[in-house]
Write a protein that holds these residues in place. Structure first.
Motif, PDB file in Angstrom:
ATOM      1  N   ARG A  88       9.180  12.885 -11.982  1.00  0.00           N
ATOM      2  CA  ARG A  88       8.708  14.274 -11.971  1.00  0.00           C
ATOM      3  C   ARG A  88       8.459  14.767 -10.546  1.00  0.00           C
ATOM      4  NH1 ARG A  88       6.139  12.193 -16.746  1.00  0.00           N
ATOM      5  NH2 ARG A  88       4.437  11.384 -15.467  1.00  0.00           N
ATOM      6  N   GLY A  89       8.167  13.834  -9.636  1.00  0.00           N
ATOM      7  CA  GLY A  89       7.924  14.198  -8.240  1.00  0.00           C
ATOM      8  C   GLY A  89       9.088  13.879  -7.324  1.00  0.00           C
ATOM      9  N   MET A  90      10.292  13.734  -7.878  1.00  0.00           N
ATOM     10  CA  MET A  90      11.440  13.391  -7.042  1.00  0.00           C
ATOM     11  C   MET A  90      11.704  14.426  -5.965  1.00  0.00           C
ATOM     12  SD  MET A  90      13.748  11.374  -6.066  1.00  0.00           S
ATOM     13  CE  MET A  90      15.241  11.495  -5.065  1.00  0.00           C
ATOM     14  N   ALA A  94       0.828  -1.213   0.000  1.00  0.00           N
ATOM     15  CA  ALA A  94       0.000   0.000   0.000  1.00  0.00           C
ATOM     16  C   ALA A  94       0.856   1.255   0.000  1.00  0.00           C
ATOM     17  CB  ALA A  94      -0.927  -0.002   1.209  1.00  0.00           C
ATOM     18  N   THR A  95       1.880   1.303   0.856  1.00  0.00           N
ATOM     19  CA  THR A  95       2.702   2.516   0.928  1.00  0.00           C
ATOM     20  C   THR A  95       3.533   2.683  -0.335  1.00  0.00           C
ATOM     21  OG1 THR A  95       4.450   1.332   2.142  1.00  0.00           O
ATOM     22  CG2 THR A  95       2.776   2.498   3.445  1.00  0.00           C
ATOM     23  N   TRP A  96       3.949   1.572  -0.948  1.00  0.00           N
ATOM     24  CA  TRP A  96       4.657   1.691  -2.229  1.00  0.00           C
ATOM     25  C   TRP A  96       3.766   2.380  -3.260  1.00  0.00           C
ATOM     26  CZ3 TRP A  96       9.089   1.517  -4.788  1.00  0.00           C
ATOM     27  CH2 TRP A  96       9.009   1.510  -6.180  1.00  0.00           C
ATOM     28  N   LEU A  97       2.527   1.959  -3.340  1.00  0.00           N
ATOM     29  CA  LEU A  97       1.589   2.541  -4.308  1.00  0.00           C
ATOM     30  C   LEU A  97       1.506   4.057  -4.118  1.00  0.00           C
ATOM     31  CD1 LEU A  97      -0.569   1.630  -6.473  1.00  0.00           C
ATOM     32  CD2 LEU A  97      -2.222   1.723  -4.602  1.00  0.00           C
ATOM     33  N   GLU A  98       1.439   4.494  -2.875  1.00  0.00           N
ATOM     34  CA  GLU A  98       1.328   5.928  -2.579  1.00  0.00           C
ATOM     35  C   GLU A  98       2.576   6.694  -3.013  1.00  0.00           C
ATOM     36  OE1 GLU A  98       1.058   8.875   1.355  1.00  0.00           O
ATOM     37  OE2 GLU A  98       0.809   6.689   1.576  1.00  0.00           O
ATOM     38  N   TYR A  99       3.747   6.194  -2.631  1.00  0.00           N
ATOM     39  CA  TYR A  99       4.970   6.964  -2.893  1.00  0.00           C
ATOM     40  C   TYR A  99       5.469   6.805  -4.322  1.00  0.00           C
ATOM     41  CZ  TYR A  99       5.025   8.263   1.970  1.00  0.00           C
ATOM     42  OH  TYR A  99       4.678   8.808   3.185  1.00  0.00           O
ATOM     43  N   PHE A 100       5.171   5.684  -4.952  1.00  0.00           N
ATOM     44  CA  PHE A 100       5.525   5.539  -6.363  1.00  0.00           C
ATOM     45  C   PHE A 100       4.694   6.509  -7.205  1.00  0.00           C
ATOM     46  CE2 PHE A 100       5.626   2.907 -10.415  1.00  0.00           C
ATOM     47  CZ  PHE A 100       6.978   3.112 -10.661  1.00  0.00           C
TER      48      PHE A 100
END
Length: 280
Positions: free
Chosen positions: A193-195, A180-186
């Motif tokens: 573009r969001g680095m 779940a947290t991977w999905l959010e931060y990826f």
């Protein structure tokens, strides 16, 4: 042990292959599936990996009950920014552990480039591998190993595990939170573009910022203060002369650097051909 994806990860099209035992490594398995034409967003997971691979080609057998998880992705970013996916993974894992074991949060830190520390002991490492497949398809595998039940014995640096630190969590529950947290931060990273936002999130969780650091290049040792990371995730060190130096490679030791003993974190992730890895 039964692994499952978080509902939002499943709804987003992620897929899961879970095994009781992986004789080799989950990274190898995921990359082989990518070469065979598997679609991206595939997790390969086990709680018992017998042929794990880490930095400098080191291999080990993980204790049963620890988490070994590898994710096949197909980023659409400039090749030079591919390695910043490692910072996405570091922040996502930190958040997953915080969710599963909130009492550990005060001692929970990420260490450059992408270790996870619990009270100063290494609890997780990561390995990124990239390959350009036929027809120009570029895939990346992010391997994440977490000491859930036990930490390795005889390591030349401080180690930790979640359960030994008092967390009531197992590999399956941690993986579900991580998916779940991977999905959010990826999504926040957004093909690099969001680095800038990932960089901010990583620095807020980082170990050693503002403290002494030593970097070894062959026989040369550079000492200074860990100031920040730049937009590409490279280490920025303030030298005693006042000059800021960007570090892209070398063995890194944080803390008291009166003597450098090579108990290093790996260098900045360098992702190119397969096995040009972000080594942990």
């Amino acid at each position: 042990m039964r692994f499952s994806l978080a509902p939002q990860a499943e709804a987003a099209g992620y897929r899961l292959l879970a095994f009781d035992v992986v004789e080799g490594s989950t990274n190898t398995d995921a990359m082989e599936r990518g070469r065979a034409g598997a679609d991206a967003n595939l997790w390969v997971v086990t709680a018992h990996q017998r042929g794990g691979r880490g930095r400098r080609g080191r291999s080990w057998e993980g204790p049963r009950g620890n988490l070994a998880a590898s994710l096949l992705v197909e980023p659409q970013c400039e090749p030079g920014m591919t390695a910043t996916i490692g910072f996405v993974a570091g922040v996502a894992l930190h958040e997953a552990v915080r969710i599963c074991a909130p009492h550990l949060v005060d001692g929970l830190r990420v260490k450059w480039p992408n270790d996870l520390l619990i009270n100063g002991g290494k609890a997780s490492g990561m390995l990124l591998e990239s390959e350009v497949l036929p027809r120009g398809r570029r895939v990346v595998v992010i391997g994440i190993g977490v000491n859930v039940t036990a930490a390795p014995e005889g390591a030349p640096y401080a180690v930790a595990s979640l359960q030994q630190a008092g967390a009531h969590v197992n590999a399956a529950s941690l993986f579900e939170a991580l998916s779940a947290t991977w999905l959010e931060y990826f999504a926040l990273w957004d093909n690099a573009r969001g680095m800038a936002r990932i960089r901010d999130a990583w620095l807020a969780r980082a170990h050693g910022v503002g403290g002494p650091v030593a970097i070894q290049f062959g026989d040369e040792v550079i000492r200074g203060v860990f100031e920040t990371i730049d937009a590409a995730g490279q280490l920025v060190v303030r030298l005693p002369t006042g000059e800021a130096r960007t570090i892209t490679a070398g063995d890194v030791h944080f803390g008291d650097v009166g003597s450098f003993r090579g108990e290093a974190a790996a260098a900045r992730p360098q992702v190119g051909a397969s096995r040009n890895a972000a080594r942990i």
